[in-house]
Design a protein around this motif. Sequence first.
Motif, PDB file in Angstrom:
ATOM      1  N   ILE A 121      -3.130 -37.457   2.378  1.00 54.45           N
ATOM      2  CA  ILE A 121      -1.710 -37.687   2.075  1.00 54.45           C
ATOM      3  C   ILE A 121      -0.832 -37.438   3.298  1.00 54.45           C
ATOM      4  O   ILE A 121       0.125 -38.163   3.552  1.00 54.45           O
ATOM      5  CB  ILE A 121      -1.260 -36.792   0.898  1.00 54.45           C
ATOM      6  N   TYR A 122      -1.146 -36.392   4.067  1.00 54.90           N
ATOM      7  CA  TYR A 122      -0.341 -36.039   5.247  1.00 54.90           C
ATOM      8  C   TYR A 122      -1.237 -35.946   6.485  1.00 54.90           C
ATOM      9  O   TYR A 122      -1.433 -34.849   7.035  1.00 54.90           O
ATOM     10  CB  TYR A 122       0.387 -34.711   5.027  1.00 54.90           C
ATOM     11  N   PRO A 123      -1.803 -37.041   6.924  1.00 56.81           N
ATOM     12  CA  PRO A 123      -2.762 -36.993   8.046  1.00 56.81           C
ATOM     13  C   PRO A 123      -2.149 -36.486   9.351  1.00 56.81           C
ATOM     14  O   PRO A 123      -2.846 -35.863  10.152  1.00 56.81           O
ATOM     15  CB  PRO A 123      -3.219 -38.455   8.181  1.00 56.81           C
ATOM     16  N   LEU A 203      -7.228 -30.876 -10.113  1.00 57.44           N
ATOM     17  CA  LEU A 203      -6.773 -32.049 -10.859  1.00 57.44           C
ATOM     18  C   LEU A 203      -5.611 -32.734 -10.139  1.00 57.44           C
ATOM     19  O   LEU A 203      -5.580 -33.975 -10.020  1.00 57.44           O
ATOM     20  CB  LEU A 203      -6.349 -31.630 -12.274  1.00 57.44           C
ATOM     21  N   PHE A 204      -4.667 -31.945  -9.644  1.00 56.17           N
ATOM     22  CA  PHE A 204      -3.521 -32.497  -8.924  1.00 56.17           C
ATOM     23  C   PHE A 204      -3.963 -33.250  -7.665  1.00 56.17           C
ATOM     24  O   PHE A 204      -3.531 -34.376  -7.415  1.00 56.17           O
ATOM     25  CB  PHE A 204      -2.561 -31.364  -8.552  1.00 56.17           C
ATOM     26  N   THR A 205      -4.824 -32.620  -6.865  1.00 58.42           N
ATOM     27  CA  THR A 205      -5.262 -33.263  -5.622  1.00 58.42           C
ATOM     28  C   THR A 205      -6.059 -34.533  -5.916  1.00 58.42           C
ATOM     29  O   THR A 205      -5.923 -35.530  -5.210  1.00 58.42           O
ATOM     30  CB  THR A 205      -6.111 -32.297  -4.779  1.00 58.42           C
ATOM     31  N   TYR A 206      -6.874 -34.505  -6.978  1.00 64.88           N
ATOM     32  CA  TYR A 206      -7.668 -35.699  -7.319  1.00 64.88           C
ATOM     33  C   TYR A 206      -6.762 -36.860  -7.719  1.00 64.88           C
ATOM     34  O   TYR A 206      -6.940 -37.995  -7.260  1.00 64.88           O
ATOM     35  CB  TYR A 206      -8.640 -35.378  -8.453  1.00 64.88           C
ATOM     36  N   ILE A 207      -5.765 -36.570  -8.560  1.00 66.02           N
ATOM     37  CA  ILE A 207      -4.852 -37.632  -9.017  1.00 66.02           C
ATOM     38  C   ILE A 207      -4.045 -38.192  -7.845  1.00 66.02           C
ATOM     39  O   ILE A 207      -3.882 -39.414  -7.710  1.00 66.02           O
ATOM     40  CB  ILE A 207      -3.918 -37.095 -10.126  1.00 66.02           C
ATOM     41  N   LEU A 211      -4.192 -42.032  -6.527  1.00 73.81           N
ATOM     42  CA  LEU A 211      -3.014 -42.899  -6.413  1.00 73.81           C
ATOM     43  C   LEU A 211      -2.850 -43.413  -4.988  1.00 73.81           C
ATOM     44  O   LEU A 211      -2.496 -44.586  -4.768  1.00 73.81           O
ATOM     45  CB  LEU A 211      -1.757 -42.140  -6.854  1.00 73.81           C
ATOM     46  N   LYS A 212      -3.112 -42.540  -4.017  1.00 68.44           N
ATOM     47  CA  LYS A 212      -2.992 -42.935  -2.613  1.00 68.44           C
ATOM     48  C   LYS A 212      -4.035 -43.991  -2.259  1.00 68.44           C
ATOM     49  O   LYS A 212      -3.745 -44.933  -1.501  1.00 68.44           O
ATOM     50  CB  LYS A 212      -3.179 -41.707  -1.728  1.00 68.44           C
ATOM     51  N   THR A 213      -5.223 -43.865  -2.818  1.00 68.73           N
ATOM     52  CA  THR A 213      -6.292 -44.826  -2.544  1.00 68.73           C
ATOM     53  C   THR A 213      -5.904 -46.222  -3.000  1.00 68.73           C
ATOM     54  O   THR A 213      -6.194 -47.226  -2.321  1.00 68.73           O
ATOM     55  CB  THR A 213      -7.589 -44.384  -3.257  1.00 68.73           C
ATOM     56  N   ARG A 214      -5.249 -46.314  -4.127  1.00 65.03           N
ATOM     57  CA  ARG A 214      -4.857 -47.620  -4.650  1.00 65.03           C
ATOM     58  C   ARG A 214      -3.777 -48.278  -3.805  1.00 65.03           C
ATOM     59  O   ARG A 214      -3.678 -49.515  -3.761  1.00 65.03           O
ATOM     60  CB  ARG A 214      -4.377 -47.468  -6.095  1.00 65.03           C
ATOM     61  N   LYS A 215      -2.949 -47.466  -3.138  1.00 65.85           N
ATOM     62  CA  LYS A 215      -1.870 -48.019  -2.325  1.00 65.85           C
ATOM     63  C   LYS A 215      -2.328 -48.370  -0.911  1.00 65.85           C
ATOM     64  O   LYS A 215      -1.718 -49.204  -0.248  1.00 65.85           O
ATOM     65  CB  LYS A 215      -0.715 -47.009  -2.236  1.00 65.85           C
ATOM     66  N   MET A 216      -3.372 -47.728  -0.444  1.00 64.44           N
ATOM     67  CA  MET A 216      -3.788 -47.903   0.944  1.00 64.44           C
ATOM     68  C   MET A 216      -4.461 -49.251   1.156  1.00 64.44           C
ATOM     69  O   MET A 216      -5.244 -49.715   0.334  1.00 64.44           O
ATOM     70  CB  MET A 216      -4.755 -46.776   1.358  1.00 64.44           C
ATOM     71  N   ARG A 217      -4.126 -49.859   2.280  1.00 65.37           N
ATOM     72  CA  ARG A 217      -4.792 -51.096   2.670  1.00 65.37           C
ATOM     73  C   ARG A 217      -5.837 -50.849   3.758  1.00 65.37           C
ATOM     74  O   ARG A 217      -6.754 -51.638   3.933  1.00 65.37           O
ATOM     75  CB  ARG A 217      -3.748 -52.107   3.178  1.00 65.37           C
ATOM     76  N   GLN A 218      -5.650 -49.781   4.497  1.00 63.27           N
ATOM     77  CA  GLN A 218      -6.589 -49.438   5.550  1.00 63.27           C
ATOM     78  C   GLN A 218      -7.190 -48.061   5.273  1.00 63.27           C
ATOM     79  O   GLN A 218      -6.615 -47.236   4.563  1.00 63.27           O
ATOM     80  CB  GLN A 218      -5.891 -49.423   6.918  1.00 63.27           C
ATOM     81  N   ASP A 219      -8.361 -47.860   5.859  1.00 57.05           N
ATOM     82  CA  ASP A 219      -9.057 -46.574   5.737  1.00 57.05           C
ATOM     83  C   ASP A 219      -9.305 -46.177   4.286  1.00 57.05           C
ATOM     84  O   ASP A 219      -9.200 -45.013   3.906  1.00 57.05           O
ATOM     85  CB  ASP A 219      -8.277 -45.477   6.453  1.00 57.05           C
ATOM     86  N   LYS A 220      -9.615 -47.181   3.470  1.00 55.86           N
ATOM     87  CA  LYS A 220      -9.908 -46.888   2.067  1.00 55.86           C
ATOM     88  C   LYS A 220     -11.211 -46.113   1.903  1.00 55.86           C
ATOM     89  O   LYS A 220     -11.393 -45.396   0.925  1.00 55.86           O
ATOM     90  CB  LYS A 220      -9.994 -48.196   1.277  1.00 55.86           C
ATOM     91  N   SER A 222     -12.341 -43.587   3.779  1.00 55.34           N
ATOM     92  CA  SER A 222     -12.068 -42.152   3.899  1.00 55.34           C
ATOM     93  C   SER A 222     -11.401 -41.612   2.644  1.00 55.34           C
ATOM     94  O   SER A 222     -11.732 -40.527   2.157  1.00 55.34           O
ATOM     95  CB  SER A 222     -11.185 -41.871   5.118  1.00 55.34           C
ATOM     96  N   ALA A 223     -10.445 -42.371   2.126  1.00 57.98           N
ATOM     97  CA  ALA A 223      -9.746 -41.934   0.916  1.00 57.98           C
ATOM     98  C   ALA A 223     -10.694 -41.879  -0.275  1.00 57.98           C
ATOM     99  O   ALA A 223     -10.631 -40.961  -1.094  1.00 57.98           O
ATOM    100  CB  ALA A 223      -8.584 -42.876   0.622  1.00 57.98           C
ATOM    101  N   SER A 224     -11.594 -42.853  -0.357  1.00 52.50           N
ATOM    102  CA  SER A 224     -12.561 -42.868  -1.456  1.00 52.50           C
ATOM    103  C   SER A 224     -13.514 -41.682  -1.357  1.00 52.50           C
ATOM    104  O   SER A 224     -13.844 -41.043  -2.362  1.00 52.50           O
ATOM    105  CB  SER A 224     -13.338 -44.185  -1.434  1.00 52.50           C
TER     106      SER A 224
END
Length: 309
Positions: A121-123, A203-207, A211-220, A222-224
């Motif tokens: 979220i905050y790289p 639970l908070f960090t997972y959600i 949500l961030k994974t669905r919005k990202m177009r790059q580096d999916k 790492s997010a996954s």
Amino acid sequence: MHNLTELTGNATSHTSLSVIIKVCVVIPFFCIFLCCIVVMLRIFATNRHFLDSSRYILFAYMLINDTLQLLSSVILFLLVMCLVTFPTVYCVPLLLLSTSTFMNTTLILATMSLERYVAIIYPLQRAAAWRSDRIWIIILSIWFLSFIFPMIEYSIGERDSAVDILSTPVLCKAIYINSSPIQGLFQAAVNILFFAVVSVVILFTYIQILLKTRKMRQDKVSASKAKHTVLLHGFQLLLCMLAFTLPITESIMAPHVSWPPEDIAFFNYFCFILIPRFLSPLIYGFRDQTLRDCFGKTFLCCSNKVNPV
């Protein structure tokens, strides 16, 4: 009189055999776990890039913590099985170590989840907040929190005036040391608080990562991976929570099996404390591709030394 003596002798021999079997099950199991942990820690020590990553430093810390937890748990188990008694002053440190390392695991899982959350979220802020040379401040804070609550628990109980903590021998079990109702209530409240907070964090960090994974177009990728890592921390937390099922499983099993109470207690100890503690770090370690590759190289190197041909 002769029959009574014979029955007593048979009961004693049966008890001794039961203790020997239990010890022979627990000790090899712990030794296998210890060997795996030593190999992993050796990998961390011989590969510098692991020590430059806050995630791997936290994992190494979790390995050390779980080793201390299992070691103290096995020592307490052996002392109780062999009916060894000694003064309370020597018993309390063992119980304190066992309790604090148990609570420590939940805080480590929450911290590791937060580290993945910040990384995704905050790289840009991650480097400053989670530098490997600053992670020790977080680790020391975790140790402080894990120790302070058991210390309070042991200090608020009413002491039996007939028991001298320096000389009166006792069986080293928490139920004998923390026997007052206020201590039981305090322990239950702290356990619920710890696991509730950690569950909310995971639970908070997972959600958020989901949500961030669905919005990202790059580096999916790492997010996954981060999402699956946090989910794994949730599974590890569930393994820890199995320890709280002991009273429930004992009450369920007692009417349906003809085992002695100590055998039921051992079965629950082995299934709901030892095995989850054994599996939790190993699952996380073998899931990581980098660690898995290092494991393969280490065992290949060992096999080549054994079989030089």
